[in-house]
Every structure is written in C-alpha cells, then in structure tokens.
Scaffold this active site. Sequence first.
Site, PDB file in Angstrom:
ATOM      1  N   LYS A  46     -28.572  14.545  59.489  1.00  0.00           N
ATOM      2  CA  LYS A  46     -27.650  15.551  60.011  1.00  0.00           C
ATOM      3  C   LYS A  46     -26.269  14.919  60.226  1.00  0.00           C
ATOM      4  O   LYS A  46     -26.157  13.699  60.362  1.00  0.00           O
ATOM      5  CB  LYS A  46     -28.170  16.125  61.341  1.00  0.00           C
ATOM      6  CG  LYS A  46     -29.614  16.604  61.306  1.00  0.00           C
ATOM      7  CD  LYS A  46     -29.910  17.697  60.282  1.00  0.00           C
ATOM      8  CE  LYS A  46     -31.089  18.572  60.597  1.00  0.00           C
ATOM      9  NZ  LYS A  46     -32.327  18.302  59.877  1.00  0.00           N
TER      10      LYS A  46
HETATM   11  C1  LIG Z   1     -33.775  19.019  60.513  1.00  0.00           C
HETATM   12  C2  LIG Z   1     -34.229  20.373  60.956  1.00  0.00           C
HETATM   13  C3  LIG Z   1     -35.212  20.544  61.950  1.00  0.00           C
HETATM   14  C4  LIG Z   1     -36.038  19.419  62.463  1.00  0.00           C
HETATM   15  O1  LIG Z   1     -35.346  18.432  63.109  1.00  0.00           O
HETATM   16  P1  LIG Z   1     -35.992  16.971  63.264  1.00  0.00           P
HETATM   17  O2  LIG Z   1     -35.048  16.285  64.180  1.00  0.00           O
HETATM   18  O3  LIG Z   1     -36.045  16.355  61.899  1.00  0.00           O
HETATM   19  O4  LIG Z   1     -37.353  17.128  63.854  1.00  0.00           O
HETATM   20  C5  LIG Z   1     -35.493  21.833  62.394  1.00  0.00           C
HETATM   21  N1  LIG Z   1     -34.867  22.902  61.877  1.00  0.00           N
HETATM   22  C6  LIG Z   1     -33.937  22.786  60.905  1.00  0.00           C
HETATM   23  C7  LIG Z   1     -33.284  24.025  60.390  1.00  0.00           C
HETATM   24  C8  LIG Z   1     -33.616  21.525  60.382  1.00  0.00           C
HETATM   25  O5  LIG Z   1     -32.738  21.413  59.388  1.00  0.00           O
END
Ligand SMILES: *Cc1c(COP(=O)(O)O)cnc(C)c1O
Length: 358
Positions: free
Chosen positions: A181
């Site tokens: 992210k």
């Molecule tokens: C990355 C993501 C998650 C999960 O997050 P993590 O920190 O990897 O557990 C949930 N929802 C969306 C839309 C994502 O892109």
Amino acid sequence: MIPVTKPYLPPIEKYQQYVSDIYQRQWLTNNGPLVNEFELSLKEYLGLKHLLYVSNGTIALQIAIKALKLKGEIITTPFSYVATTSSIVWEACTPVYVDIDASTLNIDPAKIEAAITPKTSGILATHCFGNACDIDAIDEIAKRHNLKVIYDAAHCFGTKYRGRSIFEYGDISTSSLHATKLMHSVEGGLLFTKTPELLKRMAYMRNFGHDGPEKFNGVGINGKNSEFHAAMGLAVLDDIDLILAKRKELSLNYDEKLATFISDKPQIQEGCTFNYAYYPIIFSCEQALLDAKTELEKNEIFPRRYFYPSLESLEYVEGDCPNSKEIASKILCLPIFYHLTKAEQDMIARLLLRIQNN
Ligand SMILES: *Cc1c(COP(=O)(O)O)cnc(C)c1O
C-alpha cells in the site's frame, strides 16, 4: 523487471536508529512507545482524534465486524480484494453482493435497498483504488434501515471526502498498512471510529480483552502490532507527502502518454480528493487486455489484474453481478510506485500504443 508496485523504503539510517532504540529499551511489542508515537503521528497527520494501530488490514475488518456485533447478512461489493469478503465469512456472516457502478467501480447505492432483508445487519463497502464510495447515499440508506456501515478504506491513505479524511466516515473505517500500500509499516492495519464506546471495545479486542494483567473485558484476539513495525511506519510517514505527490505526478504522466490509447479510467466520485493509489485502465474487451499483458510481460513488465476474478465467483459465496464481472475481466493496473521513472513509464506507454496500433 518492472513490477506493479514496489514497497517504499525510507532511509536505512533512520530505521536503524529506531532499531537501536528498541534494543536499548528491550520493549519489542505490547503497546510500546513507538506504537504510541506512531498512533499520535497518524492522528496528527490525518487530523483525527481517534484511531487504533493493529497487526493488519484483515484483522481490522474482523474486529470491526465483531465490535459492531454484525450478524446474518452483510451487504458488500464484489469488486475488491478477497479480504473484504473473506472477513465477513470468517466472522460467520453471509456476504450479500450488490453490483458496482460501472463508472466509479464502487458499490452502486441505487441497488442496495433491493438487497436488504430482515436478516441484514450492515454494509461493508470498499473505496476501491482509493476512490470514495457515494458515501452520502450509502449513509442515508443505512440510517433509514438502521444498518451499520463499515468502509474498507485499505487503498485510501491520503484520500479526502468533502475536505475531511475519508477515514472519518462510516460507523467504522478500516485501512491497511501492508507493504504494497502507498503508506505502510511492512504489515499493519488501522481502525477508525468516532464512537467512544466502539473505540474502547475495539482497543480491548485488539489485546485479548486484557483489562490489566489479571482481568478481562470481553472476548478478544491478538490484533497488536510491534515496535519494529511501528518504527517502519514512523519512518515512511515522514515521507508521505513526497510519496503522495509522486503518485500524482506519475499518474498525470501516464494520462499524457496514453492520451491516444483506447481505454477507460474509473470516474472519481464527486466530493473525493483522490490519492492516486493505483493506475487502473479498462480495456474495450478481455482479449485486448490479455494481448497487452502478454506483450508487457515479454518486456519484463508485470501489471496486475486487480481485481480479477470478481469476488462472487469464489466457491464459498453466491451472487450475480454483471458489472463487476465485466469490469474485472478487462481492467489492468499499470505499475505505479515511488521509484518508477518517467523513462520506464514512457516505455510502458509505447508498448501499449504499439500493440493497439498493430
Ligand atoms: C490489502 C487489502 C486488505 C487487507 O489488508 P492486509 O493488511 O493485507 O491484511 C483488505 N481490503 C482491501 C481492499 C485491500 O486492498
């Protein structure tokens, strides 16, 4: 090789300094000083009074569902990362899909009411690719039907809605600080709410329900994060304005270089200040996408089919969402990350145009 994304790594000396301090204190996890400092810095940056730093974005979703005591059916979007749906199923609720708006790629509020039944307890909507949902419409429907709203804002660090952090909206918003992210702490997640009782309940839930060493306040789980993760988060947060500015610059460069490329882009929701988290392009058909992807891969460029397949195709759910299915089949996210160069972008654009004009 050019991947779809690369994690942003802050100056190593800065991270090493934090690690030396951790070695000095010998306090590695359990709500340590860096976790506290990171939470304070995030609140200050985002202009928010309350938030909780947790181990990842998925546990944030699970805690949110649990804290709101959602039961039965939860209305959600089929166009998101699998964690949005799997968290609902993991919490023993049933996801009920409502199709997306084909222009914004977010859940279509006009279709929500038809999906509400006596078993519906909440709405879990994703602000896909960092673009805000039609929050006003969703919140109005939720109020009218007495439903709770959770926003999966995993893509939204830096996004604003009506001039305020998008994390302020919904009964609870969640985010992810995973390495892929744009703002990250290697692994990590965030929980946001303006309701003091919910905040308190989620703080207990994050730490096994501990209320001091020998007392418990309800059932909990291990949703804590460590000093090492908070250290990375603090170091990346220092550079977040540069990261956001760079994304915008890269996106505008793609726009310019791909001006004659035949494709669509999601439409940004009215009221949303976009964070340029991703660069999705929508092809005219799946074959055009596959041809482009093959050609880029031949040249060691690896875009990703976010989000394919559409989630209603998972074996453990049901649903029929034509817009989501169609968009999922022909959308491709181009590489975008801090160290991507203009020359690399120009090459990607040249390759795409060459295939189109062949
Ligand atoms: C990355 C993501 C998650 C999960 O997050 P993590 O920190 O990897 O557990 C949930 N929802 C969306 C839309 C994502 O892109």
